[in-house]
Design a protein around this motif. Structure first.
Motif, PDB file in Angstrom:
ATOM      1  N   SER A   1     -57.830  -9.199  39.133  1.00  0.00           N
ATOM      2  CA  SER A   1     -58.841  -9.247  40.100  1.00  0.00           C
ATOM      3  C   SER A   1     -58.716  -7.939  41.204  1.00  0.00           C
ATOM      4  O   SER A   1     -57.634  -7.579  41.520  1.00  0.00           O
ATOM      5  CB  SER A   1     -58.744 -10.382  40.990  1.00  0.00           C
ATOM      6  N   GLN A   2     -59.931  -7.131  41.039  1.00  0.00           N
ATOM      7  CA  GLN A   2     -59.591  -5.843  41.893  1.00  0.00           C
ATOM      8  C   GLN A   2     -59.441  -6.364  43.264  1.00  0.00           C
ATOM      9  O   GLN A   2     -58.787  -5.432  44.159  1.00  0.00           O
ATOM     10  CB  GLN A   2     -61.093  -4.918  41.729  1.00  0.00           C
TER      11      GLN A   2
ATOM     12  N   ARG B   1     -57.917  -8.860  44.501  1.00  0.00           N
ATOM     13  CA  ARG B   1     -56.453  -9.344  44.533  1.00  0.00           C
ATOM     14  C   ARG B   1     -55.437  -7.922  44.813  1.00  0.00           C
ATOM     15  O   ARG B   1     -54.633  -7.913  45.332  1.00  0.00           O
ATOM     16  CB  ARG B   1     -56.049 -10.218  43.464  1.00  0.00           C
TER      17      ARG B   1
END
Length: 252
Positions: free
Chosen positions: A220-221, A223
């Motif tokens: 996830s970007q 995250r």
């Protein structure tokens, strides 16, 4: 219209032709680690100087001078350190490659037995195991590379030292300049607004680095951005706290 319950598409095709083309591609070392290392360290250490100066009550001019000196000196130092590290990786690889070649030359049957036991531990047995041993040991380059990976756990294609150093330095300078750019407007904005803007810019840099890391590693970007902002912000907060703590020992 796609069914939302369908699993997401795979990253690449698994036709025989696609697999052959993908395996035939030259595997290049990943530059992401060197970029993230340089960028994060550049942003953290430069903002730490800005935060430390702000915490101690010194002028923006002092932060600019110290920040620029840090970007160039520490960036070069980190690049040299990464160069020496990757150069050492190559030296270690060369050393073990020569060692394996010497052992294959002097004790070929012993080295064949090592290959046999390595693949027996992977579940091969009987005639299939002997065929695997024969195929691997028929090509000396493949034989040595197999031993380097399986016996010593070494990568057979470490990053090129000069490239790793250049990427680290570029990323350090690029990200390290961001926290001190707002200081150019300190006379207009005032010290408090300038420091706040430096915080915002630095957090945006951390978020961008984390998003790039997340995209490349396919996590996830959001995250990745939050993780990098948290770790970078923690270091910056520590520097500011130290600056405030030591402000009584520094003349303003």
């Amino acid at each position: 219209m796609p069914d939302p319950t369908d699993p997401p598409p795979l990253e690449h095709s698994h036709t025989p032709e696609a697999i052959a083309a993908r395996l035939a591609e030259v595997r290049k070392p990943d530059d992401l680690g060197d970029f993230v290392l340089g960028a994060v360290d550049g942003a953290i250490t430069t903002f730490a100087i800005v935060a430390g100066v702000a915490g101690s009550g010194l002028s923006a001019g002092v932060a600019v001078v110290l920040g620029l000196a840090n970007v160039l000196a520490d960036g070069f130092s980190m690049a040299v350190g990464n160069y020496l590290k990757t150069k050492s990786d190559h030296d270690i690889l060369d050393r073990y490659r020569r060692l394996e070649l010497r052992h294959i030359h002097r004790e070929p049957e012993g080295e064949r037995e090592e290959v046999r036991q390595i693949f027996a531990a992977k579940g091969f047995q009987g005639e299939i195991l002997e065929e695997v041993v024969d195929v691997i040991t028929a090509d000396k380059q493949q034989w040595v590379d197999t031993m380097l990976r399986e016996e010593f756990g070494l990568p057979t294609a470490p990053p090129e030292p000069r490239r790793a150093a250049a990427i680290t330095f570029f990323a350090f300078v690029l990200a390290g300049l961001a926290p001190i750019v707002p200081l150019a407007f300190s006379r207009v904005l005032g010290p408090d607004a300038t420091f706040f803007l430096s915080i915002v810019v630095t957090m945006l840099v951390f978020a961008a680095i984390g998003a790039v890391r997340g995209r490349v590693t396919q996590m996830s970007q959001l995250r990745g951005a939050l993780e990098t902002m948290f770790t970078g912000g923690s270091a910056a907060g520590l520097a500011y706290a130290v600056g405030r703590l030591l402000s009584g020992f520094v003349g303003t």
